[in-house]
Design a protein around this motif. Structure first.
Motif, mmCIF file in Angstrom:
data_model
loop_
_atom_site.group_PDB
_atom_site.id
_atom_site.type_symbol
_atom_site.label_atom_id
_atom_site.label_comp_id
_atom_site.label_asym_id
_atom_site.label_seq_id
_atom_site.Cartn_x
_atom_site.Cartn_y
_atom_site.Cartn_z
ATOM 1 N N MET A 108 0.843 -1.178 0.000
ATOM 2 C CA MET A 108 0.000 0.000 0.000
ATOM 3 C C MET A 108 0.888 1.240 0.000
ATOM 4 O O MET A 108 1.840 1.320 0.751
ATOM 5 N N THR A 109 0.578 2.181 -0.860
ATOM 6 C CA THR A 109 1.351 3.419 -0.914
ATOM 7 C C THR A 109 0.635 4.518 -0.154
ATOM 8 O O THR A 109 -0.588 4.549 -0.086
ATOM 9 N N THR A 110 1.406 5.402 0.397
ATOM 10 C CA THR A 110 0.853 6.528 1.129
ATOM 11 C C THR A 110 0.635 7.686 0.161
ATOM 12 O O THR A 110 1.575 8.074 -0.534
ATOM 13 N N PRO A 111 -0.586 8.212 0.100
ATOM 14 C CA PRO A 111 -0.797 9.356 -0.801
ATOM 15 C C PRO A 111 -0.003 10.560 -0.308
ATOM 16 O O PRO A 111 0.112 10.794 0.887
ATOM 17 N N THR A 112 0.553 11.274 -1.239
ATOM 18 C CA THR A 112 1.305 12.471 -0.870
ATOM 19 C C THR A 112 0.459 13.693 -1.166
ATOM 20 O O THR A 112 -0.343 13.707 -2.100
ATOM 21 N N GLU A 113 0.649 14.687 -0.355
ATOM 22 C CA GLU A 113 -0.096 15.924 -0.519
ATOM 23 C C GLU A 113 0.629 16.823 -1.505
ATOM 24 O O GLU A 113 1.851 16.877 -1.523
ATOM 25 N N GLN A 114 -0.144 17.526 -2.329
ATOM 26 C CA GLN A 114 0.449 18.458 -3.283
ATOM 27 C C GLN A 114 1.057 19.645 -2.551
ATOM 28 O O GLN A 114 0.559 20.075 -1.518
ATOM 29 N N THR A 115 2.109 20.178 -3.143
ATOM 30 C CA THR A 115 2.679 21.412 -2.628
ATOM 31 C C THR A 115 1.722 22.561 -2.957
ATOM 32 O O THR A 115 0.852 22.422 -3.823
ATOM 33 N N PRO A 116 1.886 23.714 -2.298
ATOM 34 C CA PRO A 116 1.046 24.863 -2.657
ATOM 35 C C PRO A 116 1.181 25.246 -4.129
ATOM 36 O O PRO A 116 0.194 25.624 -4.766
ATOM 37 N N ALA A 117 2.378 25.113 -4.679
ATOM 38 C CA ALA A 117 2.581 25.447 -6.094
ATOM 39 C C ALA A 117 1.773 24.514 -6.991
ATOM 40 O O ALA A 117 1.079 24.960 -7.902
ATOM 41 N N ALA A 118 1.844 23.213 -6.728
ATOM 42 C CA ALA A 118 1.097 22.243 -7.539
ATOM 43 C C ALA A 118 -0.404 22.425 -7.363
ATOM 44 O O ALA A 118 -1.166 22.310 -8.329
ATOM 45 N N SER A 119 -0.827 22.732 -6.152
ATOM 46 C CA SER A 119 -2.254 22.965 -5.913
ATOM 47 C C SER A 119 -2.759 24.156 -6.713
ATOM 48 O O SER A 119 -3.856 24.117 -7.273
ATOM 49 N N LEU A 120 -1.945 25.215 -6.758
ATOM 50 C CA LEU A 120 -2.338 26.396 -7.526
ATOM 51 C C LEU A 120 -2.408 26.075 -9.015
ATOM 52 O O LEU A 120 -3.377 26.431 -9.695
ATOM 53 N N VAL A 121 -1.399 25.397 -9.535
ATOM 54 C CA VAL A 121 -1.401 25.032 -10.961
ATOM 55 C C VAL A 121 -2.601 24.142 -11.266
ATOM 56 O O VAL A 121 -3.307 24.357 -12.251
ATOM 57 N N GLN A 122 -2.857 23.146 -10.409
ATOM 58 C CA GLN A 122 -3.995 22.250 -10.602
ATOM 59 C C GLN A 122 -5.307 23.032 -10.623
ATOM 60 O O GLN A 122 -6.151 22.829 -11.491
ATOM 61 N N ALA A 123 -5.467 23.953 -9.681
ATOM 62 C CA ALA A 123 -6.694 24.748 -9.611
ATOM 63 C C ALA A 123 -6.843 25.627 -10.851
ATOM 64 O O ALA A 123 -7.945 25.764 -11.394
ATOM 65 N N PHE A 124 -5.747 26.204 -11.306
ATOM 66 C CA PHE A 124 -5.789 27.075 -12.479
ATOM 67 C C PHE A 124 -6.186 26.289 -13.727
ATOM 68 O O PHE A 124 -7.066 26.710 -14.478
ATOM 69 N N VAL A 125 -5.578 25.140 -13.912
ATOM 70 C CA VAL A 125 -5.890 24.312 -15.080
ATOM 71 C C VAL A 125 -7.322 23.790 -15.003
ATOM 72 O O VAL A 125 -8.006 23.688 -16.023
ATOM 73 N N ALA A 126 -7.778 23.510 -13.806
ATOM 74 C CA ALA A 126 -9.111 22.940 -13.624
ATOM 75 C C ALA A 126 -10.241 23.952 -13.818
ATOM 76 O O ALA A 126 -11.406 23.562 -13.816
ATOM 77 N N THR A 127 -9.917 25.230 -14.004
ATOM 78 C CA THR A 127 -10.978 26.223 -14.165
ATOM 79 C C THR A 127 -11.828 25.944 -15.391
ATOM 80 O O THR A 127 -13.026 26.213 -15.376
ATOM 81 N N GLY A 128 -11.234 25.411 -16.461
ATOM 82 C CA GLY A 128 -12.001 25.050 -17.653
ATOM 83 C C GLY A 128 -13.039 26.082 -18.026
ATOM 84 O O GLY A 128 -12.746 27.268 -18.152
ATOM 85 N N ASP A 129 -14.287 25.636 -18.169
ATOM 86 C CA ASP A 129 -15.388 26.526 -18.550
ATOM 87 C C ASP A 129 -15.782 27.487 -17.425
ATOM 88 O O ASP A 129 -16.540 28.429 -17.648
ATOM 89 N N GLU A 130 -15.294 27.237 -16.216
ATOM 90 C CA GLU A 130 -15.599 28.126 -15.090
ATOM 91 C C GLU A 130 -14.902 29.477 -15.232
ATOM 92 O O GLU A 130 -15.266 30.431 -14.566
ATOM 93 N N LEU A 131 -13.888 29.544 -16.065
ATOM 94 C CA LEU A 131 -13.185 30.804 -16.327
ATOM 95 C C LEU A 131 -13.748 31.355 -17.636
ATOM 96 O O LEU A 131 -13.121 31.295 -18.682
ATOM 97 N N ALA A 132 -14.976 31.868 -17.543
ATOM 98 C CA ALA A 132 -15.708 32.274 -18.744
ATOM 99 C C ALA A 132 -15.630 33.761 -19.043
ATOM 100 O O ALA A 132 -15.891 34.171 -20.162
#
Length: 138
Positions: free
Chosen positions: A1-25
């Motif tokens: 079993m592997t332990t999930p790792t938490e994203q860094t603040p930088a990765a979280s920001l990039v993930q959130a930005f990319v995930a905006t998709g159609d929400e960034l209209a």
């Protein structure tokens, strides 16, 4: 079993930005995103249509690169447009290592929107430097 790792603040920001998709209209959505992620100061943010288009181009470029890395189809032109945006951002490198990796590159501009985009660029630089970008999914 592997332990999930938490994203860094930088990765979280990039993930959130990319995930905006159609929400960034529109510009209001961009202002809300920049405020939510504390990328700009509180108060009114004058966002031009050009600012909005730059933000969308940068988001689409990062998403295209992540798709390409994942073996999915991607828009090659999006990469070119995104690189143009990054080339036009004025940032400065911190001499001393900051506690917050998002401050590795500091915005060297006064315009709030460009400051926000520069902070996203700093987050992207941080995940590139650590290789964490490979763990971000679109």
């Amino acid at each position: 079993m592997t332990t999930p790792t938490e994203q860094t603040p930088a990765a979280s920001l990039v993930q959130a930005f990319v995930a905006t998709g159609d929400e960034l209209a529109d510009r209001a959505d961009l202002a809300a995103f920049l405020r939510k992620h504390r990328l700009v100061a509180e108060g009114a943010i004058p966002i031009t249509l050009a600012d909005f288009e730059e933000a969308v181009s940068l988001r689409d470029a990062i998403a295209a690169l992540l798709r390409r890395a994942g073996g999915s189809s991607f828009d090659e032109e999006a990469l070119v447009r995104g690189q143009r945006i990054l080339d036009g951002l004025r940032v400065t490198v911190r001499l001393e290592p900051p506690e917050d990796p998002l401050q590795l590159l500091a915005p060297a501009v006064v315009d709030e929107v460009r400051r926000g985009l520069a902070r996203i660029a700093a987050a992207w630089a941080a995940v590139l430097a650590t290789g964490e970008w490979r763990t971000i999914r679109v």
